[in-house]
Design a protein around this motif. Structure first.
Motif, mmCIF file in Angstrom:
data_model
loop_
_atom_site.group_PDB
_atom_site.id
_atom_site.type_symbol
_atom_site.label_atom_id
_atom_site.label_comp_id
_atom_site.label_asym_id
_atom_site.label_seq_id
_atom_site.Cartn_x
_atom_site.Cartn_y
_atom_site.Cartn_z
ATOM 1 N N GLN A 184 0.828 -1.211 0.000
ATOM 2 C CA GLN A 184 0.000 0.000 0.000
ATOM 3 C C GLN A 184 0.859 1.256 0.000
ATOM 4 N N ALA A 185 1.956 1.232 0.757
ATOM 5 C CA ALA A 185 2.856 2.390 0.782
ATOM 6 C C ALA A 185 3.486 2.626 -0.583
ATOM 7 N N ALA A 186 3.840 1.551 -1.263
ATOM 8 C CA ALA A 186 4.430 1.683 -2.597
ATOM 9 C C ALA A 186 3.466 2.356 -3.558
ATOM 10 N N VAL A 236 14.832 0.252 -6.042
ATOM 11 C CA VAL A 236 15.904 -0.215 -5.165
ATOM 12 C C VAL A 236 15.706 0.490 -3.834
ATOM 13 N N SER A 237 15.737 -0.245 -2.742
ATOM 14 C CA SER A 237 15.468 0.359 -1.430
ATOM 15 C C SER A 237 16.767 0.661 -0.696
ATOM 16 N N PRO A 238 16.714 1.492 0.348
ATOM 17 C CA PRO A 238 17.912 1.742 1.159
ATOM 18 C C PRO A 238 18.455 0.474 1.814
ATOM 19 N N HIS A 243 9.345 2.085 5.705
ATOM 20 C CA HIS A 243 10.109 3.307 5.424
ATOM 21 C C HIS A 243 11.039 3.108 4.229
ATOM 22 N N ASP A 244 11.670 1.942 4.145
ATOM 23 C CA ASP A 244 12.559 1.669 3.018
ATOM 24 C C ASP A 244 11.795 1.667 1.703
ATOM 25 N N ILE A 245 10.605 1.086 1.717
ATOM 26 C CA ILE A 245 9.777 1.046 0.507
ATOM 27 C C ILE A 245 9.400 2.457 0.081
ATOM 28 N N VAL A 246 9.025 3.289 1.045
ATOM 29 C CA VAL A 246 8.641 4.666 0.730
ATOM 30 C C VAL A 246 9.806 5.418 0.091
ATOM 31 N N GLU A 247 10.966 5.365 0.725
ATOM 32 C CA GLU A 247 12.120 6.106 0.211
ATOM 33 C C GLU A 247 12.579 5.566 -1.134
#
Length: 426
Positions: free
Chosen positions: A81-83, A320-322, A332-336
């Motif tokens: 959902q965040a993505a 690509v995530s952090p 948070h990684d998905i959002v960034e």
């Protein structure tokens, strides 16, 4: 040439795509017929259509899914959902832990195209790579298609020629793609050809039956810059070119997946090579990652590589995530990571000359010249992020960086030109 109008379950999808992409309907038809655009849309699962390929906006995919070490379906639902909220156009479920079919169906409940990698589930069912056979692989592929998956990553180009190239021209990181590694291990254990290569015609029969797009996986993508010029990658490129032509002749739309770690100066000719070999099939890239030493910031590195790749013809960027190389992503990684990829995709749209992308840039310039903060927020890719940063300091006509020394306000007031776009003279 295959007429892909026969593939599409409903030509109204193409009309919707033409409107969404601001393209002429006949041009979209031609691009689909030539294989330069695909529309991942399994008719078993309704969702808004999404076009990937030449002339279309650059699209962003986000990977979600469990692992054996961290299996939390609720977390994966939140990540999906965040993505989507942050601009993802598609999702991929890469789950390898827990009830994989149940997690897949949960991800499929989202109203976007969804992809999977069936070999992951096949290995879990078999218990070990050496026990995976062709029957199991094709059974799992059918189940994913029946569930409504729109596109499947299948490592069909990892064959015995690729295996030999790894032995004759060893790489520092060997094989970093899980799917690629599974197929290499299967061939080594069973002393047989990869069934996705040897029985490719049968595979295409299954995919055509369910109107599923094949994403020809990059099992030999480099895992570090040192490996970017090794032979295995190039052998797989040649295989993918043959498979792309064959799938097109059999009426199955295809995308091509591209390299991971790669020096910036190599991106252009690799993208152009893949495009030429595959008759300009839509190209789906992870990154590329233009440095190996940015742990914790690989989402930034991937955005840089993705923007460069778009300049040369890439159409579809995988987030690509952090946490890349470090851990399973959290929300948070998905959002960034999603935001960084969306930014790269917008730059790609600018590079391809899309007028809607350019118009948005012009709107921002005008909003900044007028110190119109609401318009600046609304024109931004991520309005709430911009708003929250601006509003953390005392409000005024200018931002708190310059305050009363604002250069824009000073010159605007000096020349008294509220709209320089009209070429008014002072």
């Amino acid at each position: 040439m295959v007429n892909y109008r026969d593939y599409l379950p409903d030509t109204s999808l193409v009309k919707a795509i033409a409107e969404a992409e601001s393209l002429d309907k006949d041009r979209i038809f031609r691009l689909i017929q030539s294989g330069r655009v695909v529309i991942p849309h399994n008719p078993r699962r309704p969702h808004p259509p999404c076009a990937i390929g030449e002339g279309c906006r650059v699209k962003v995919n986000v990977n979600v899914g469990t692992s054996q070490d961290l299996c939390d379906p609720t977390l994966e639902k939140e990540k999906a959902q965040a993505a989507i909220l942050n601009g993802a156009h598609t999702l991929m479920d890469l789950s390898t832990g827990g009830d994989i079919p149940a997690i897949r169906r949960m991800i499929l409940s989202n109203k976007v195209p969804v992809g999977t990698v069936p070999i992951y589930e096949a290995v879990r069912r078999a218990g070990s790579v050496r026990d995976v056979d062709a029957d199991l692989i094709f059974q799992v592929i059918r189940e994913h298609c029946r569930d409504g998956v729109d596109f499947l990553t299948l490592h069909c180009g990892v064959n015995r020629d690729v295996f030999r190239s790894l032995q004759e021209d060893p790489r520092r990181m060997g094989v970093v793609s899980r799917g690629g590694a599974f197929h290499i291990a299967m061939m080594a254990a069973r002393e047989e050809e990869n069934p996705l290569w040897s029985e490719f015609d049968y595979l295409c029969e299954i995919l055509a039956e369910y109107s599923v797009v094949i994403s020809l996986g990059d099992g030999m993508r480099p895992g570090c810059h040192e490996d970017a010029s090794r032979e295995a990658k190039t052998v797989e490129y040649l295989n993918l070119g043959r498979l792309a032509r064959k799938s097109q002749s059999l009426g199955v739309p295809r995308m091509i997946e591209g390299p991971g770690h790669m020096p910036l100066e190599q991106i252009g000719y690799n993208v152009r090579m893949i495009k030429e070999l595959t008759n300009h099939a839509p190209l789906y890239l992870l990154g590329p990652l233009v440095t190996d030493i940015a742990s914790g910031y690989d989402h930034v590195v991937g955005a840089i590589g993705g923007a460069i790749a778009c300049k040369h013809g890439a159409n579809f960027l995988c987030m690509v995530s952090p946490s890349e190389h470090l851990a399973l992503p959290r929300v948070h990684d998905i959002v960034e990571g999603t935001r960084a990829s969306v930014l790269a995709a917008h730059i790609g749209d600018l590079l391809s000359g899309r007028t809607d992308a350019k118009d948005r840039e012009l709107m921002m310039g005008k909003a900044r010249q007028e110190l119109d903060w609401e318009k600046q927020f609304n024109t931004s890719l991520f309005p709430e992020v911009a708003r929250n940063i601006h509003d953390r300091d005392p409000k005024g006509e200018t931002c708190s960086m310059c305050g009363d020394l604002c250069a824009v306000k000073m010159v605007r007031d000096l020349f008294k030109t509220p709209d320089i776009s009209r070429n008014e003279k002072c």
